[in-house]
Design an enzyme around this catalytic site. Structure first.
Site, short mmCIF file in Angstrom:
data_model
loop_
_atom_site.label_atom_id
_atom_site.label_comp_id
_atom_site.label_asym_id
_atom_site.label_seq_id
_atom_site.Cartn_x
_atom_site.Cartn_y
_atom_site.Cartn_z
N CYS A 7 -13.05 1.95 -5.53
CA CYS A 7 -11.18 1.63 -4.92
C CYS A 7 -10.79 2.70 -3.98
CB CYS A 7 -10.12 0.93 -6.07
SG CYS A 7 -10.09 2.67 -6.68
N ASN A 10 -9.06 5.66 -6.20
CA ASN A 10 -9.25 6.57 -8.12
C ASN A 10 -8.69 6.71 -9.19
OD1 ASN A 10 -11.66 8.08 -9.32
ND2 ASN A 10 -11.70 5.92 -9.70
N CYS A 12 -5.73 3.80 -9.54
CA CYS A 12 -5.01 2.10 -10.14
C CYS A 12 -6.45 0.91 -10.49
CB CYS A 12 -4.31 1.83 -9.07
SG CYS A 12 -3.00 3.00 -8.54
N ARG A 13 -6.65 0.59 -9.11
CA ARG A 13 -8.19 -0.33 -9.37
C ARG A 13 -9.10 0.02 -10.32
NH1 ARG A 13 -7.56 -2.36 -3.89
NH2 ARG A 13 -7.48 -0.56 -3.07
N SER A 14 -9.56 0.99 -10.13
CA SER A 14 -10.67 0.92 -10.20
C SER A 14 -10.63 1.64 -11.66
CB SER A 14 -12.05 2.40 -9.84
OG SER A 14 -11.72 3.29 -9.16
N ASP A 123 -4.58 -4.73 -4.01
CA ASP A 123 -3.78 -2.68 -4.47
C ASP A 123 -1.97 -3.28 -4.66
OD1 ASP A 123 -3.16 -0.33 -3.81
OD2 ASP A 123 -3.47 -0.08 -2.17
P1 4NP Z 1 -6.00 2.47 -5.61
O1 4NP Z 1 -4.37 2.69 -5.42
O2 4NP Z 1 -7.11 2.63 -4.62
O3 4NP Z 1 -6.54 1.06 -6.42
O4 4NP Z 1 -6.06 3.78 -6.98
C1 4NP Z 1 -3.99 3.44 -4.79
C2 4NP Z 1 -3.88 4.81 -5.18
C3 4NP Z 1 -3.27 5.37 -3.78
C4 4NP Z 1 -3.13 5.19 -2.59
C5 4NP Z 1 -3.34 3.86 -2.28
C6 4NP Z 1 -3.79 2.69 -3.30
N1 4NP Z 1 -2.26 5.59 -1.63
O5 4NP Z 1 -1.89 6.00 -0.93
O6 4NP Z 1 -1.86 7.21 -1.99
#
Ligand code: 4NP
Length: 154
Positions: A7, A10, A12-14, A123
């Protein structure tokens, strides 16, 4: 077989997908036969545990993400993994840009590969709690389909 979830951050989703797949592989008696990891295309959260909202939502469904730490995807991953599954189109485009020409890894969009009604895992980072539940709902269903694929390939 080696599976990498990717993702953006790294956190939340992955990590959710990694934790859910590990859990389902253990239940299926396949934990020793599949290597699972996750990574982010971005580097902002490298070394951090998954987001607290992600950890709490996962824990409520019995998934323990506490041992995970964020890392950034690297060129070596394209040789280390057989299947690299991106959470959204942006992640997939970034993976294709990074991918060395001689890579043997299969790159795909996680939900599209298993024909869920959405192509992308939304997201949840800037949204409310329901976004984290939706991530779990989608990831659980796609992981069930991935387990079927894994069983067919082993
Ligand atoms: P992820 O979510 O890609 O599912 O881990 C996010 C985590 C952090 C951010 C964006 C999405 N960020 O902008 O910091």
């Amino acid at each position: 077989m080696r599976v990498l979830f990717v993702c953006l951050g790294n956190i939340c989703r992955s990590p959710t997908a990694e934790g859910v797949l590990r859990h389902k592989l253990r239940e299926a008696g396949l934990a020793e036969r599949v290597w699972v990891d996750s990574a982010g295309t971005g580097d902002w959260h490298v070394g951090k545990a998954p987001d607290a909202r992600t950890r709490v939502a996962a824990q409520r469904r019995g998934y323990d993400l506490s041992q995970q730490r964020a890392r950034q995807v690297g060129r070596g991953d394209f040789g280390d993994f057989d299947l690299i599954l991106a959470m959204d189109e942006n992640n997939l485009a970034n993976l294709r840009r990074l991918c060395p020409g001689d890579s043997t890894a299969k790159l795909d969009l996680f939900l599209r590969r298993y024909q869920l009604e959405l192509d992308e895992v939304p997201d949840p980072y800037y949204g409310g709690e329901e976004g984290f539940e939706q991530v779990l709902d989608l990831v659980e269903r796609a992981c069930d389909a991935l387990i079927v694929e894994i069983k067919g390939r082993l």
